[in-house]
Design a protein around this motif. Structure first.
Motif, mmCIF file in Angstrom:
data_model
loop_
_atom_site.group_PDB
_atom_site.id
_atom_site.type_symbol
_atom_site.label_atom_id
_atom_site.label_comp_id
_atom_site.label_asym_id
_atom_site.label_seq_id
_atom_site.Cartn_x
_atom_site.Cartn_y
_atom_site.Cartn_z
ATOM 1 N N GLY A 14 5.866 66.191 38.276
ATOM 2 C CA GLY A 14 4.459 65.849 38.356
ATOM 3 C C GLY A 14 3.593 66.950 38.919
ATOM 4 N N ASP A 71 0.352 68.523 37.056
ATOM 5 C CA ASP A 71 -0.973 68.524 37.682
ATOM 6 C C ASP A 71 -1.542 69.945 37.721
ATOM 7 O OD1 ASP A 71 -0.760 65.803 38.082
ATOM 8 O OD2 ASP A 71 -0.114 65.981 40.180
ATOM 9 N N ARG A 83 -2.778 70.905 34.224
ATOM 10 C CA ARG A 83 -4.078 70.305 33.937
ATOM 11 C C ARG A 83 -5.195 71.019 34.701
ATOM 12 N NH1 ARG A 83 -1.202 65.463 34.146
ATOM 13 N NH2 ARG A 83 -1.958 65.055 36.251
ATOM 14 N N ASP A 132 -8.533 73.083 32.893
ATOM 15 C CA ASP A 132 -9.632 72.133 33.030
ATOM 16 C C ASP A 132 -10.786 72.407 32.068
ATOM 17 O OD1 ASP A 132 -10.479 74.445 34.255
ATOM 18 O OD2 ASP A 132 -11.216 73.470 36.077
ATOM 19 N N ARG A 155 5.702 63.184 31.092
ATOM 20 C CA ARG A 155 6.317 62.958 32.394
ATOM 21 C C ARG A 155 7.640 62.238 32.223
ATOM 22 N NH1 ARG A 155 2.781 63.385 36.820
ATOM 23 N NH2 ARG A 155 0.648 63.920 36.189
ATOM 24 N N ALA A 208 3.243 58.815 36.639
ATOM 25 C CA ALA A 208 2.333 59.575 37.498
ATOM 26 C C ALA A 208 2.160 58.896 38.858
ATOM 27 C CB ALA A 208 0.981 59.723 36.811
ATOM 28 N N SER A 213 1.548 55.887 31.678
ATOM 29 C CA SER A 213 1.534 57.344 31.824
ATOM 30 C C SER A 213 1.768 58.028 30.484
ATOM 31 C CB SER A 213 2.624 57.780 32.819
ATOM 32 O OG SER A 213 2.370 57.291 34.107
#
Length: 329
Positions: A207, A211, A214, A218, A229, A233, A300
């Motif tokens: 995770g 993250d 991402r 952005d 995943r 999440a 998720s």
């Protein structure tokens, strides 16, 4: 988030074609990782699959676990999966490592694909640990199509990174290996380019890595960054909130989902069995078509575009924003 697969039917019929597969080969492919090559006992053909697909393995003792297919999709007679031993897991991976041997029979569900490879002008793949498994067939597909690609592959140590050696030997400098004990954590913002028309990012792993992907992406438009995943999440809260009504269009059944019930439980209580496996909104087994109403997505799997479309939901964890849902059941 993960793209909804068009390969799996949205309407859940409550039945599945079950196979028993034999473990034809078991191999240690990294520290704490074993691969299993699975074939039909009669040598027959296995269901076709596409890059990003996973299967359910039904293990003795009642374990059902999902593993990405990481072998040759053009080999119609064998599947390959790789299993990381997770000391803090729910027991499935430990069972595979301690008890599954060549010649054993395992039940199979699927394949299904919640992480399908969409056409692109170029691909940027990011893997963390066992997250390399769904990306291996994607790389093969990109090679076959002549689409430019590159891979950033991180892990705790070089010896823990399954298939790292064969990827590096086969593809040279398109593969960047970053064992954390040698290189530290990857600088994703430096490695990932800015958004480009037709480019796509596919990432799979822990995770924290997803993250970070991402965050580094952005400025990329929706749909160009796709992640999968292996752990939800967050622990999905599938109860709570208000009661809501559900109509099952095909059977004509109407039911109420209470505050302390999941939709899956309410369906079972009304005599409608929907296939499910993970009960975490992670595997996609219980995907069901929504004909009317506004789902409260708590999975998720779906990305923002699919959530906004509102035409499917995963009934193990998701609920309803509207007072009434109509499902294709």
């Amino acid at each position: 988030m993960v793209m909804k697969s068009s390969a799996a039917p949205a309407a859940n019929s409550g039945t599945a074609a079950a196979l028993s597969l034999r473990v034809a080969r078991r191999a240690e492919v990294a520290d704490g990782v074993v691969s299993l090559t699975l074939t039909r006992p009669d040598g027959g053909r296995l269901p076709d699959w596409t890059p990003g697909a996973h299967v359910d393995l039904v293990l003795p003792g009642g374990f059902t676990r999902q593993y990405s297919l990481c072998g040759d999709r053009w080999d119609a007679h064998s599947y390959r999966v790789a299993v990381l031993r997770e000391p803090g897991g729910r027991g499935g991976s430990a069972f595979v490592h301690e008890h599954v041997r060549e010649g054993d029979l395992l039940g199979l569900g699927g394949p299904r694909n919640n992480f399908a490879l969409a056409p692109a002008r170029e691909y940027h793949f990011v893997a963390g640990g066992i997250g390399i498994t769904p990306l291996i067939p994607m790389i093969t597909q990109a090679e076959l199509l002549g689409v430019p690609w590159r891979l950033l592959y991180g892990g705790r140590t070089r010896s823990s990174m399954a298939f790292a050696g064969e990827l590096a030997r086969a593809h040279g400098d398109r593969v960047r290996l970053l064992p954390e004990d040698e290189c530290g954590r990857p600088d994703l913002a430096d490695w990932l380019p800015g958004p480009a028309p037709g480019a796509k990012v596919y990432a799979c792993g822990p995770g924290g890595l997803l993250d970070a992907v991402r965050g580094a992406c952005d400025r990329w438009p929706p749909g160009q960054v796709r992640t999968e995943r292996f752990v939800a999440a967050a622990a999905a809260d599938s109860t709570g909130g208000r009661e809501f009504e559900v109509e099952l269009r095909r059977s004509g059944t109407r039911l109420t989902v209470g505050r302390d019930q999941t939709l899956l439980q309410a369906l079972a209580g009304a005599g409608t069995q929907v296939l499910s496996s993970c009960r975490q909104g992670l595997c996609g087994t219980c995907e069901t078509t929504v004909l009317d109403g506004v789902p409260d997505h708590r999975d998720s799997i779906l990305d923002e575009t699919d959530r906004a479309a509102g035409d499917c939901m995963f009934v193990c964890v998701s609920r309803s924003h509207s007072e009434r849902l109509v499902l294709d059941l």
